[in-house]
Design a protein around this motif. Structure first.
Motif, short mmCIF file in Angstrom:
data_model
loop_
_atom_site.label_atom_id
_atom_site.label_comp_id
_atom_site.label_asym_id
_atom_site.label_seq_id
_atom_site.Cartn_x
_atom_site.Cartn_y
_atom_site.Cartn_z
N LYS A 188 10.93 6.81 -5.08
CA LYS A 188 10.73 7.47 -6.39
C LYS A 188 11.91 8.41 -6.61
O LYS A 188 12.05 9.42 -5.94
CB LYS A 188 9.42 8.25 -6.37
CG LYS A 188 8.93 8.59 -7.75
CD LYS A 188 7.57 9.26 -7.67
CE LYS A 188 7.34 9.95 -8.98
NZ LYS A 188 6.43 9.83 -9.84
N GLU A 235 10.74 5.81 -12.12
CA GLU A 235 9.60 5.14 -11.47
C GLU A 235 9.95 3.70 -11.07
O GLU A 235 10.97 3.48 -10.43
CB GLU A 235 8.39 5.18 -12.39
CG GLU A 235 7.93 6.62 -12.62
CD GLU A 235 6.65 6.70 -13.41
OE1 GLU A 235 5.68 6.04 -12.99
OE2 GLU A 235 6.62 7.41 -14.42
N HIS A 236 9.10 2.74 -11.52
CA HIS A 236 9.33 1.36 -11.08
C HIS A 236 10.47 0.68 -11.82
O HIS A 236 10.87 -0.41 -11.43
CB HIS A 236 8.04 0.55 -11.25
CG HIS A 236 7.07 0.76 -10.14
ND1 HIS A 236 7.27 0.25 -8.89
CD2 HIS A 236 5.92 1.46 -10.09
CE1 HIS A 236 6.27 0.62 -8.10
NE2 HIS A 236 5.44 1.35 -8.81
N ARG A 289 13.48 -1.11 -10.35
CA ARG A 289 13.51 -2.53 -9.97
C ARG A 289 14.47 -3.33 -10.85
O ARG A 289 14.83 -4.45 -10.52
CB ARG A 289 12.10 -3.14 -10.06
CG ARG A 289 11.16 -2.61 -8.98
CD ARG A 289 9.79 -3.25 -9.10
NE ARG A 289 8.79 -2.46 -8.38
CZ ARG A 289 8.58 -2.54 -7.09
NH1 ARG A 289 9.27 -3.39 -6.37
NH2 ARG A 289 7.69 -1.79 -6.50
#
Lengths: 72, 221
Positions: B29, B35-36, B39
């Motif tokens: 994080k 956040e994600h 990716r």
């Protein structure tokens, strides 16, 4: 070899389709359902895998067509 | 070599691996916004890596053409430039999607964004230049020379200028990393997805380019 290659690709593609269909009619029990866990991120994963597989199948079919023309 | 199947399989398997493991792998994080969406590193950044590799191959063949004047070298140069440019546009558009959520708007005039857009325009001019000439020898020669110019314009637009000013991307003035990524943001887990992704996307680009080359060769016959 080429037939083997194609059938393997098709099996993989079918596999992905089965996973996505399975996700739709799976039981409501969320805790045992992989596709519905973790904020449904696996649904996105299935979509991306399907796109990548489809893209490769398309490129592969063009490759085969060109090879045919080259061998003429 | 270009008709062999094994490296096409490698490309397929690496990209399937990326698009499965890229969603599962644990990511650090980094801040409350990212956040994600970090990716995206597995999908957006490899576009640029692959683009640079493909454009390097393109300029390689351009230089080779000037020595050999073999039409196949010119076909190769054109095909790799086309695939590289496509990757560049995919990089720009995926970057805009990511930027909309990370920086608040799809286009912020960030030096890296502007530089990449200029680089893409320079490569578009390569195709305009090719299309503007009917004499094949002349077209190939002028295009090869322009290709070398276009490749060396990548140095200031992508690698030097974004480092000199403040940037939203990592690696601007006063921040860590190179203009694309901050190496420290990626832990070992992320690297195990990122590098296979770069190789996979590059191999797919090579595959598409070889198809274009083979098509051009067939057409010339």
């Amino acid at each position: 070899m080429k037939k083997y290659f194609k059938s393997l690709l098709l099996i993989l593609f079918a596999h992905v389709c089965v996973i996505s269909v399975h996700a739709q009619d799976a039981a409501a029990n969320a805790s045992t359902d992989v596709m519905r866990s973790n904020g449904k991120i696996y649904v996105v994963m299935a979509v991306v895998v399907t796109i990548v597989t489809g893209l490769f199948l398309y490129v592969y079919s063009i490759d085969k067509k060109i090879s045919k023309l080259e061998n003429k | 070599m270009i008709r062999k199947a094994w490296w096409k399989w490698v490309a397929f398997l690496l990209l399937i691996y990326t698009s499965i493991y890229g969603f599962i792998v644990k990511v650090p994080k980094l801040d409350d916004r990212l956040e994600h969406s970090i990716r995206n590193m597995f999908f957006h950044v490899p576009m640029w890596f692959a683009m640079m590799i493909l454009l390097f191959v393109s300029v390689w063949y351009a230089a080779k053409y000037l020595r050999t004047t073999s039409p196949i070298d010119d076909f190769s140069s054109k095909a790799f430039a086309a695939t590289g440019t496509l990757y560049g546009f995919l990089g720009l558009s995926t970057g805009a999607i990511w930027a909309n959520y990370q920086w608040g708007s799809p286009w912020s005039g960030d030096p890296k964004q502007n530089g990449a857009a200029i680089a893409m325009l320079i490569y578009l001019a390569y195709f305009v230049l090719r299309g503007s000439m009917t004499d094949e020898d002349k077209r190939s020669r002028v295009a090869s020379v322009y290709n070398i110019f276009a490749f060396f314009m990548l140095f200031p637009t992508l690698w030097i200028l974004p480092r000199l000013t403040e940037s939203l991307h990592p690696g601007g003035q006063g921040s860590e990393g190179n203009p694309g990524i901050n190496g420290k943001d990626m832990d070992a887990n992320m690297r195990s997805v990122f590098y296979p992704a770069v190789i996979g996307w590059t191999l797919l680009g090579v595959w598409v380019s070889t198809l274009k080359i083979r098509y051009e060769i067939l057409k010339a016959k």
